[in-house]
Scaffold this motif. Structure first.
Motif, PDB file in Angstrom:
ATOM      1  N   LEU A  40       0.811  -1.209   0.000  1.00 16.25           N
ATOM      2  CA  LEU A  40       0.000   0.000   0.000  1.00 16.25           C
ATOM      3  C   LEU A  40       0.849   1.267   0.000  1.00 16.25           C
ATOM      4  N   HIS A  41       1.924   1.252   0.763  1.00 16.40           N
ATOM      5  CA  HIS A  41       2.702   2.469   0.978  1.00 16.40           C
ATOM      6  C   HIS A  41       4.130   2.375   0.430  1.00 16.40           C
ATOM      7  N   GLY A  42       4.402   1.359  -0.345  1.00 11.37           N
ATOM      8  CA  GLY A  42       5.731   1.236  -0.927  1.00 11.37           C
ATOM      9  C   GLY A  42       5.962   2.258  -2.029  1.00 11.37           C
ATOM     10  N   ASP A  43       7.224   2.555  -2.298  1.00  8.53           N
ATOM     11  CA  ASP A  43       7.580   3.445  -3.387  1.00  8.53           C
ATOM     12  C   ASP A  43       8.865   2.936  -4.030  1.00  8.53           C
ATOM     13  N   SER A  44       9.383   3.686  -4.971  1.00 11.65           N
ATOM     14  CA  SER A  44      10.538   3.228  -5.742  1.00 11.65           C
ATOM     15  C   SER A  44      11.807   3.134  -4.901  1.00 11.65           C
ATOM     16  N   ASP A  45      11.811   3.772  -3.735  1.00 17.08           N
ATOM     17  CA  ASP A  45      13.011   3.765  -2.887  1.00 17.08           C
ATOM     18  C   ASP A  45      12.934   2.763  -1.738  1.00 17.08           C
ATOM     19  N   LEU A  46      11.796   2.075  -1.594  1.00 23.70           N
ATOM     20  CA  LEU A  46      11.631   1.207  -0.434  1.00 23.70           C
ATOM     21  C   LEU A  46      12.601   0.032  -0.456  1.00 23.70           C
ATOM     22  N   ALA A  47      12.869  -0.530  -1.619  1.00 19.19           N
ATOM     23  CA  ALA A  47      13.800  -1.658  -1.717  1.00 19.19           C
ATOM     24  C   ALA A  47      15.180  -1.254  -1.215  1.00 19.19           C
ATOM     25  N   GLU A  48      15.621  -0.060  -1.574  1.00 14.34           N
ATOM     26  CA  GLU A  48      16.922   0.394  -1.101  1.00 14.34           C
ATOM     27  C   GLU A  48      16.913   0.637   0.404  1.00 14.34           C
ATOM     28  N   SER A  49      15.782   1.086   0.951  1.00 18.75           N
ATOM     29  CA  SER A  49      15.682   1.264   2.404  1.00 18.75           C
ATOM     30  C   SER A  49      15.854  -0.062   3.128  1.00 18.75           C
ATOM     31  N   PHE A  50      15.267  -1.138   2.585  1.00 19.43           N
ATOM     32  CA  PHE A  50      15.445  -2.449   3.197  1.00 19.43           C
ATOM     33  C   PHE A  50      16.890  -2.923   3.038  1.00 19.43           C
ATOM     34  N   ALA A  51      17.485  -2.645   1.891  1.00 17.33           N
ATOM     35  CA  ALA A  51      18.882  -3.031   1.689  1.00 17.33           C
ATOM     36  C   ALA A  51      19.781  -2.317   2.696  1.00 17.33           C
ATOM     37  N   GLU A  52      19.500  -1.059   2.982  1.00 18.31           N
ATOM     38  CA  GLU A  52      20.280  -0.296   3.949  1.00 18.31           C
ATOM     39  C   GLU A  52      20.078  -0.809   5.374  1.00 18.31           C
ATOM     40  N   GLY A  86      15.546 -15.441   5.237  1.00 14.41           N
ATOM     41  CA  GLY A  86      16.956 -15.640   5.518  1.00 14.41           C
ATOM     42  C   GLY A  86      17.736 -14.382   5.802  1.00 14.41           C
ATOM     43  N   VAL A  87      17.047 -13.255   6.014  1.00 14.75           N
ATOM     44  CA  VAL A  87      17.715 -11.985   6.255  1.00 14.75           C
ATOM     45  C   VAL A  87      17.167 -11.376   7.537  1.00 14.75           C
ATOM     46  N   ILE A  88      18.042 -10.741   8.317  1.00 19.95           N
ATOM     47  CA  ILE A  88      17.619  -9.972   9.489  1.00 19.95           C
ATOM     48  C   ILE A  88      17.784  -8.494   9.157  1.00 19.95           C
ATOM     49  N   TYR A  89      16.807  -7.704   9.567  1.00 20.00           N
ATOM     50  CA  TYR A  89      16.841  -6.273   9.307  1.00 20.00           C
ATOM     51  C   TYR A  89      16.864  -5.497  10.628  1.00 20.00           C
ATOM     52  N   ASP A  90      17.552  -4.376  10.615  1.00 20.57           N
ATOM     53  CA  ASP A  90      17.556  -3.464  11.755  1.00 20.57           C
ATOM     54  C   ASP A  90      16.131  -2.958  11.948  1.00 20.57           C
ATOM     55  N   GLY A  91      15.488  -3.382  13.042  1.00 26.52           N
ATOM     56  CA  GLY A  91      14.087  -3.052  13.247  1.00 26.52           C
ATOM     57  C   GLY A  91      13.822  -1.565  13.360  1.00 26.52           C
ATOM     58  N   LEU A  92      14.741  -0.824  13.986  1.00 26.35           N
ATOM     59  CA  LEU A  92      14.550   0.617  14.123  1.00 26.35           C
ATOM     60  C   LEU A  92      14.686   1.325  12.782  1.00 26.35           C
ATOM     61  N   ALA A  93      15.596   0.840  11.932  1.00 22.42           N
ATOM     62  CA  ALA A  93      15.745   1.421  10.598  1.00 22.42           C
ATOM     63  C   ALA A  93      14.508   1.140   9.752  1.00 22.42           C
ATOM     64  N   VAL A  94      13.983  -0.080   9.849  1.00 22.54           N
ATOM     65  CA  VAL A  94      12.758  -0.407   9.120  1.00 22.54           C
ATOM     66  C   VAL A  94      11.599   0.445   9.626  1.00 22.54           C
ATOM     67  N   GLN A  95      11.526   0.612  10.934  1.00 20.99           N
ATOM     68  CA  GLN A  95      10.458   1.437  11.506  1.00 20.99           C
ATOM     69  C   GLN A  95      10.523   2.871  10.975  1.00 20.99           C
ATOM     70  N   ARG A  96      11.732   3.439  10.910  1.00 22.72           N
ATOM     71  CA  ARG A  96      11.875   4.797  10.378  1.00 22.72           C
ATOM     72  C   ARG A  96      11.442   4.861   8.914  1.00 22.72           C
ATOM     73  N   ALA A  97      11.838   3.848   8.150  1.00 18.20           N
ATOM     74  CA  ALA A  97      11.485   3.830   6.731  1.00 18.20           C
ATOM     75  C   ALA A  97       9.979   3.752   6.534  1.00 18.20           C
ATOM     76  N   LEU A  98       9.306   2.946   7.347  1.00 17.40           N
ATOM     77  CA  LEU A  98       7.857   2.820   7.215  1.00 17.40           C
ATOM     78  C   LEU A  98       7.149   4.070   7.717  1.00 17.40           C
ATOM     79  N   HIS A  99       7.691   4.690   8.769  1.00 25.57           N
ATOM     80  CA  HIS A  99       7.075   5.919   9.284  1.00 25.57           C
ATOM     81  C   HIS A  99       7.092   7.013   8.216  1.00 25.57           C
ATOM     82  N   GLU A 100       8.176   7.104   7.485  1.00 25.53           N
ATOM     83  CA  GLU A 100       8.272   8.113   6.425  1.00 25.53           C
ATOM     84  C   GLU A 100       7.221   7.898   5.344  1.00 25.53           C
ATOM     85  N   ARG A 101       6.716   6.679   5.231  1.00 27.33           N
ATOM     86  CA  ARG A 101       5.774   6.362   4.171  1.00 27.33           C
ATOM     87  C   ARG A 101       4.326   6.311   4.658  1.00 27.33           C
ATOM     88  N   LEU A 102       4.093   6.614   5.924  1.00 27.57           N
ATOM     89  CA  LEU A 102       2.723   6.737   6.398  1.00 27.57           C
ATOM     90  C   LEU A 102       2.065   7.945   5.734  1.00 27.57           C
TER      91      LEU A 102
END
Length: 253
Positions: A40-52, A86-102
């Motif tokens: 719903l809230h993804g954009d063209s930069d979301l994949a890179e946010s997860f990579a980061e 098979g990947v672990i993500y920094d939960g706080l970084a993911v939270q920030r990325a999702l907050h920006e897309r609310l």
């Protein structure tokens, strides 16, 4: 708090509508369910946010790999979530990325967003210098990791003893499915039919934290408790009374 919105996890064995119905009976807020947050809230930069946000090593505080191949993997995982894993993500970084897309008009603390994610998230432990998998990352939005329910809390001691025994005999660790079959004890496994019931308490923890500022309950039998071991999760979320006396006054029905 006025509103709570849950977001479905399309590849995980969790019923967001059932959680919403349970929550709606216990909180003074309008509860709604939407489809997958990342769609719903993804954009063209979301994949890179997860990579980061990727955790590179259990003992390395630095995160992120934005090489083209990794970003392409994240793009595929967003398009086809069943391919992620098979990947672990920094939960706080993911939270920030999702907050920006609310949506801009839904970012206030009066409207809690709870994405049920089919990704594993973790937080860094300064006390021991390593990453720890988590079921939840509280805040806005509050992330609830479905695979985190199976992977974050430690298994019973018998699980690890059996794992060591197999390694000594065969020189390699046995598949997870073998251990789950052979080890008796109270723990949840991937696609466990008790997943929805267990996660209702974690979603309520997210609501309780944003509404009151209180993170967790110390009572081991309360659904607001945050156990570090799987038997404790079973005790808190799936057995006995739902709440300690103090929280039963607030949420008991």
């Amino acid at each position: 708090m006025e509103s709570v919105t849950l977001y479905r996890a399309p590849t995980a064995a969790v019923d967001a509508d059932a959680i919403a119905a349970w929550l709606d009976e216990r909180v003074d807020a309008a509860v709604a369910v939407r489809d997958r947050f990342l769609s719903l809230h993804g954009d063209s930069d979301l994949a890179e946010s997860f990579a980061e946000a990727r955790v590179l090593s259990p003992h390395d505080r630095e995160t992120g790999n934005t090489m083209l191949g990794i970003v392409r993997y994240e793009e595929r995982a967003l398009d086809s979530p069943e391919r992620a894993g098979g990947v672990i993500y920094d939960g706080l970084a993911v939270q920030r990325a999702l907050h920006e897309r609310l949506p801009a008009d839904e970012r206030s603390l009066d409207h809690l967003h709870v994405p049920l994610l089919d990704r594993v998230v973790g937080t860094w432990g300064d006390h021991d210098g390593r990453w720890h998998k988590r079921v939840t990352v509280l805040g806005q939005p509050a992330i609830v990791s479905v695979p985190g329910l199976y992977e974050a809390p430690a298994k019973p001691e018998a699980y690890y003893k059996e794992q060591q025994k197999h390694a000594l005999l065969s020189g390699d660790a046995p598949p997870r499915e073998v251990l789950e079959t052979e080890v008796e004890g109270d723990f949840l496994v991937a696609d466990d039919p008790r997943t929805t019931d267990a996660l209702t308490g974690y979603v309520l923890q997210a609501y309780h934290y944003l509404d009151t500022g209180e993170a967790f309950c110390e009572d081991e039998g309360c659904r607001l408790h945050n156990p570090h071991r799987q038997p404790g999760v079973v005790d808190a979320q799936l057995r006995g009374t739902d709440f300690c006396p103090r929280h039963a006054d607030r949420y008991g029905r």
